[in-house]
Scaffold this motif. Structure first.
Motif, mmCIF file in Angstrom:
data_model
loop_
_atom_site.group_PDB
_atom_site.id
_atom_site.type_symbol
_atom_site.label_atom_id
_atom_site.label_comp_id
_atom_site.label_asym_id
_atom_site.label_seq_id
_atom_site.Cartn_x
_atom_site.Cartn_y
_atom_site.Cartn_z
ATOM 1 N N SER A 174 -19.657 -35.218 40.697
ATOM 2 C CA SER A 174 -18.463 -36.110 40.456
ATOM 3 C C SER A 174 -17.433 -35.823 41.584
ATOM 4 N N TRP A 175 -16.794 -36.636 41.843
ATOM 5 C CA TRP A 175 -15.686 -36.740 42.818
ATOM 6 C C TRP A 175 -14.544 -36.612 42.149
ATOM 7 N N LEU A 176 -13.568 -35.414 42.116
ATOM 8 C CA LEU A 176 -12.569 -35.356 41.585
ATOM 9 C C LEU A 176 -11.177 -35.457 42.362
ATOM 10 N N VAL A 177 -10.250 -36.035 42.114
ATOM 11 C CA VAL A 177 -8.837 -36.243 42.708
ATOM 12 C C VAL A 177 -8.181 -34.841 42.876
ATOM 13 N N SER A 178 -7.843 -34.465 44.092
ATOM 14 C CA SER A 178 -6.903 -33.237 44.331
ATOM 15 C C SER A 178 -5.879 -33.479 44.778
ATOM 16 N N ASP A 179 -5.392 -34.886 45.196
ATOM 17 C CA ASP A 179 -4.194 -34.956 45.797
ATOM 18 C C ASP A 179 -3.955 -36.518 45.959
ATOM 19 N N ILE A 180 -2.723 -36.845 45.830
ATOM 20 C CA ILE A 180 -2.356 -38.183 45.976
ATOM 21 C C ILE A 180 -0.957 -38.333 46.904
ATOM 22 N N ALA A 181 -1.037 -39.519 47.972
ATOM 23 C CA ALA A 181 0.005 -39.360 48.785
ATOM 24 C C ALA A 181 0.362 -40.768 49.314
ATOM 25 N N SER A 182 1.823 -40.897 49.497
ATOM 26 C CA SER A 182 2.019 -42.251 50.000
ATOM 27 C C SER A 182 2.644 -42.017 51.596
ATOM 28 N N PRO A 183 1.709 -42.876 52.419
ATOM 29 C CA PRO A 183 2.077 -42.505 53.692
ATOM 30 C C PRO A 183 3.277 -43.257 54.093
ATOM 31 N N ASP A 184 3.446 -44.219 53.332
ATOM 32 C CA ASP A 184 4.844 -45.030 53.567
ATOM 33 C C ASP A 184 6.210 -44.542 53.068
ATOM 34 N N ASN A 185 6.255 -43.761 52.074
ATOM 35 C CA ASN A 185 7.263 -43.079 51.438
ATOM 36 C C ASN A 185 7.411 -41.671 51.310
ATOM 37 N N ALA A 186 6.562 -41.044 52.110
ATOM 38 C CA ALA A 186 6.413 -39.642 52.507
ATOM 39 C C ALA A 186 6.397 -38.848 51.203
ATOM 40 N N TRP A 187 5.671 -38.839 50.144
ATOM 41 C CA TRP A 187 5.400 -37.979 49.154
ATOM 42 C C TRP A 187 3.934 -37.704 49.007
#
Length: 147
Positions: free
Chosen positions: A126-139
């Motif tokens: 399985s591929w599990l999500v380890s991070d999520i980010a917004s390049p536009d809003n810098a979070w």
């Protein structure tokens, strides 16, 4: 005949994999087909590492004293969304390096071009999500805290 039987066995095994198994882009696509699902406890088995830690901390804060640590949709980088527009414009760009993958989701939401970057780790099949980010809003979820 034996070759045909072997091929059918391989195909059957490939289609019998769990829902979260598959290519990284398909693991991310799930969240765009189920908008808002990234924060749902029923989907925690789709996360690992810092993303899982943050989501669990957010749940604990809510149970403790109704502290809301997530006030926007992580998958859409917004509080409100047009699901039909997102579905119609969604494009996923996938890069895999060993057991790590990056999937960037590009879509329009109320006419605004948006991108969200997902980092995934391979765990068994399985591929599990380890991070999520917004390049536009810098979070970045891995930099968020919830107490």
């Amino acid at each position: 005949m034996l070759k045909s039987l072997l091929m059918l066995s391989v195909l059957a095994a490939a289609t019998a994999s769990p829902a979260i198994a598959g290519e990284p882009a398909e693991a991310v696509r799930f969240f765009y087909e189920n908008l808002g699902g990234e924060a749902g406890p029923e989907n925690r088995d789709r996360f690992t590492g810092p993303a899982l830690d943050f989501l669990n901390a957010a749940d604990a804060a809510w149970v403790r004293d109704e502290t809301n640590c997530i006030d926007f949709g992580l998958a859409i980088d917004a509080q409100d969304f047009d699901d039909a527009e997102i579905a119609r414009t969604l494009k996923l760009d996938e890069t895999i390096k060993g057991d790590t993958a990056t999937v960037t989701a590009y879509f329009d939401n109320f006419g605004l071009a948006t991108s969200v970057e997902w980092t995934l780790q391979k765990d068994a099949d399985s591929w599990l999500v380890s991070d999520i980010a917004s390049p536009d809003n810098a979070w970045r979820v891995s930099a968020m805290t919830c107490k």
